[in-house]
Design a protein around this motif. Structure first.
Motif, PDB file in Angstrom:
ATOM      1  N   PRO A  70       0.934  -1.144   0.062  1.00 18.77           N
ATOM      2  CA  PRO A  70      -0.028  -0.036   0.020  1.00 18.77           C
ATOM      3  C   PRO A  70       0.909   1.298  -0.043  1.00 18.77           C
ATOM      4  N   ARG A  71       2.161   1.022   0.326  1.00 14.78           N
ATOM      5  CA  ARG A  71       2.919   2.360   0.613  1.00 14.78           C
ATOM      6  C   ARG A  71       3.382   2.918  -0.883  1.00 14.78           C
ATOM      7  N   LEU A  72       3.481   1.916  -1.906  1.00 18.35           N
ATOM      8  CA  LEU A  72       3.681   2.160  -3.394  1.00 18.35           C
ATOM      9  C   LEU A  72       2.565   3.004  -4.067  1.00 18.35           C
ATOM     10  N   VAL A  73       2.909   4.140  -4.585  1.00 20.39           N
ATOM     11  CA  VAL A  73       1.837   5.015  -5.017  1.00 20.39           C
ATOM     12  C   VAL A  73       2.400   5.622  -6.204  1.00 20.39           C
ATOM     13  N   GLN A  74       1.629   5.571  -7.411  1.00 25.41           N
ATOM     14  CA  GLN A  74       1.939   6.098  -8.536  1.00 25.41           C
ATOM     15  C   GLN A  74       1.197   7.496  -8.790  1.00 25.41           C
ATOM     16  N   PHE A  75       1.985   8.400  -9.100  1.00 31.39           N
ATOM     17  CA  PHE A  75       1.561   9.921  -9.250  1.00 31.39           C
ATOM     18  C   PHE A  75       1.428  10.067 -10.698  1.00 31.39           C
ATOM     19  N   LYS A  76       0.413  10.859 -11.044  1.00 32.99           N
ATOM     20  CA  LYS A  76      -0.040  11.126 -12.428  1.00 32.99           C
ATOM     21  C   LYS A  76       0.040  12.747 -12.807  1.00 32.99           C
ATOM     22  N   ASP A  77       0.856  13.254 -13.552  1.00 38.98           N
ATOM     23  CA  ASP A  77       0.768  14.732 -13.934  1.00 38.98           C
ATOM     24  C   ASP A  77      -0.509  15.041 -14.846  1.00 38.98           C
ATOM     25  N   LEU A  78      -1.519  15.754 -14.597  1.00 35.54           N
ATOM     26  CA  LEU A  78      -2.647  15.997 -15.236  1.00 35.54           C
ATOM     27  C   LEU A  78      -2.739  17.495 -15.746  1.00 35.54           C
ATOM     28  N   SER A  79      -1.412  18.130 -15.688  1.00 34.21           N
ATOM     29  CA  SER A  79      -1.177  19.534 -16.242  1.00 34.21           C
ATOM     30  C   SER A  79      -1.360  19.711 -17.579  1.00 34.21           C
ATOM     31  N   LYS A  80      -1.703  20.988 -17.946  1.00 38.10           N
ATOM     32  CA  LYS A  80      -1.677  21.546 -19.417  1.00 38.10           C
ATOM     33  C   LYS A  80      -0.853  22.593 -19.544  1.00 38.10           C
ATOM     34  N   GLU A  83       5.702  21.870 -20.082  1.00 38.74           N
ATOM     35  CA  GLU A  83       6.400  21.862 -18.890  1.00 38.74           C
ATOM     36  C   GLU A  83       7.981  21.853 -19.212  1.00 38.74           C
ATOM     37  N   THR A  84       8.718  22.773 -18.546  1.00 31.69           N
ATOM     38  CA  THR A  84      10.039  22.679 -18.792  1.00 31.69           C
ATOM     39  C   THR A  84      10.916  22.702 -17.505  1.00 31.69           C
ATOM     40  N   TYR A  85      10.137  22.308 -16.446  1.00 30.79           N
ATOM     41  CA  TYR A  85      10.637  21.891 -15.138  1.00 30.79           C
ATOM     42  C   TYR A  85       9.713  21.393 -14.111  1.00 30.79           C
ATOM     43  N   ILE A  86       9.961  20.388 -13.619  1.00 23.31           N
ATOM     44  CA  ILE A  86       9.016  19.530 -12.595  1.00 23.31           C
ATOM     45  C   ILE A  86       9.681  19.341 -11.380  1.00 23.31           C
ATOM     46  N   ARG A  87       8.982  19.611 -10.311  1.00 21.29           N
ATOM     47  CA  ARG A  87       9.335  19.344  -9.203  1.00 21.29           C
ATOM     48  C   ARG A  87       8.283  18.406  -8.199  1.00 21.29           C
ATOM     49  N   TRP A  88       8.485  17.543  -7.484  1.00 20.77           N
ATOM     50  CA  TRP A  88       7.477  16.854  -6.811  1.00 20.77           C
ATOM     51  C   TRP A  88       8.198  16.621  -5.393  1.00 20.77           C
ATOM     52  N   ASP A  89       7.201  16.967  -4.418  1.00 20.17           N
ATOM     53  CA  ASP A  89       7.552  17.034  -3.055  1.00 20.17           C
ATOM     54  C   ASP A  89       6.514  15.929  -2.487  1.00 20.17           C
ATOM     55  N   PHE A  90       6.708  14.790  -2.080  1.00 27.51           N
ATOM     56  CA  PHE A  90       5.925  13.779  -1.786  1.00 27.51           C
ATOM     57  C   PHE A  90       5.451  13.935  -0.248  1.00 27.51           C
ATOM     58  N   LEU A  96      11.700  14.790  -6.002  1.00 29.16           N
ATOM     59  CA  LEU A  96      11.979  14.586  -7.120  1.00 29.16           C
ATOM     60  C   LEU A  96      12.086  15.745  -8.149  1.00 29.16           C
ATOM     61  N   GLN A  97      13.089  16.144  -8.964  1.00 25.52           N
ATOM     62  CA  GLN A  97      12.872  17.189  -9.450  1.00 25.52           C
ATOM     63  C   GLN A  97      13.842  17.189 -10.942  1.00 25.52           C
ATOM     64  N   ILE A 124       5.667  23.225 -11.118  1.00 21.09           N
ATOM     65  CA  ILE A 124       6.108  23.336 -12.711  1.00 21.09           C
ATOM     66  C   ILE A 124       6.605  24.767 -13.110  1.00 21.09           C
ATOM     67  N   ARG A 125       7.462  24.571 -14.204  1.00 21.14           N
ATOM     68  CA  ARG A 125       7.574  25.949 -14.753  1.00 21.14           C
ATOM     69  C   ARG A 125       7.361  25.589 -16.343  1.00 21.14           C
ATOM     70  N   CYS A 126       6.415  26.394 -17.089  1.00 16.84           N
ATOM     71  CA  CYS A 126       6.122  26.291 -18.231  1.00 16.84           C
ATOM     72  C   CYS A 126       6.665  27.384 -19.338  1.00 16.84           C
ATOM     73  N   ASP A 127       6.458  26.905 -20.735  1.00 13.21           N
ATOM     74  CA  ASP A 127       6.745  27.814 -21.572  1.00 13.21           C
ATOM     75  C   ASP A 127       5.711  28.723 -21.659  1.00 13.21           C
ATOM     76  N   GLY A 128       6.150  29.970 -22.075  1.00 18.27           N
ATOM     77  CA  GLY A 128       5.144  30.959 -22.183  1.00 18.27           C
ATOM     78  C   GLY A 128       4.568  31.801 -20.900  1.00 18.27           C
ATOM     79  N   TYR A 129       4.868  31.390 -19.688  1.00 15.39           N
ATOM     80  CA  TYR A 129       4.697  31.681 -18.369  1.00 15.39           C
ATOM     81  C   TYR A 129       6.111  31.921 -17.750  1.00 15.39           C
ATOM     82  N   ASN A 130       5.884  33.143 -17.258  1.00 15.21           N
ATOM     83  CA  ASN A 130       7.330  33.586 -16.529  1.00 15.21           C
ATOM     84  C   ASN A 130       6.985  33.454 -15.067  1.00 15.21           C
ATOM     85  N   GLY A 131       7.110  32.233 -14.560  1.00 16.29           N
ATOM     86  CA  GLY A 131       6.927  32.140 -13.028  1.00 16.29           C
ATOM     87  C   GLY A 131       6.634  30.467 -12.805  1.00 16.29           C
TER      88      GLY A 131
END
Length: 142
Positions: A70-80, A83-90, A96-97, A124-131
């Protein structure tokens, strides 16, 4: 008479073995992960959520990745957005980044140290958005 006792004993052991296997399988099948939005201000540090910016939107979910652990968990990115940068804090002190966006970074699997309640965050950091865009979610692993 002696053979009958041996037969009864073998049947009893076989039935017991089958029942133990079924019990173990049903225990594993009950592994689950519940994901909800974290109320703003909850947790340490307090949860915040900048979930959109420009034409970009951030969201994710998580599910139990194993019926036996039960401790093994699959995360799924649903973002639109691109993305040029991702960081996960579990939420358990690990993260993980990366800037090379791979499927294992977009949809990581994580093993929590124990079952329980965690506040996770995806940034996340995305193209077309400064932040940065981020969202916190509560994960209950049981």
């Amino acid at each position: 008479m002696k053979n009958n006792k041996k037969s009864v004993w073998k049947i009893t052991v076989s039935v017991f073995t089958v029942l133990m296997i079924l019990a173990l399988l049903s225990e594993g099948a009950s592994a689950k992960c519940t994901v909800t939005m974290t109320p703003l201000g909850a947790g340490t540090p307090p949860a915040t959520a900048r979930i959109s910016g420009g034409n970009n939107y951030i969201d994710y979910t998580a599910v139990a990745a194993s019926s036996t652990n039960p401790r093994l968990v699959q995360f799924k990115d649903l973002s639109k957005g691109k993305e040029t940068y991702i960081r996960w804090d579990f939420g358990d002190g690990t993260s993980l980044q990366g800037t090379k966006i791979t499927s294992s970074l977009k949809n990581p699997t994580h093993t929590f140290p124990k079952t329980g309640f965690y506040i996770s965050c995806m940034t996340i950091r995305c193209d077309g958005y400064n932040g940065l865009l981020w969202v916190h979610k509560s994960i209950v692993v049981k």
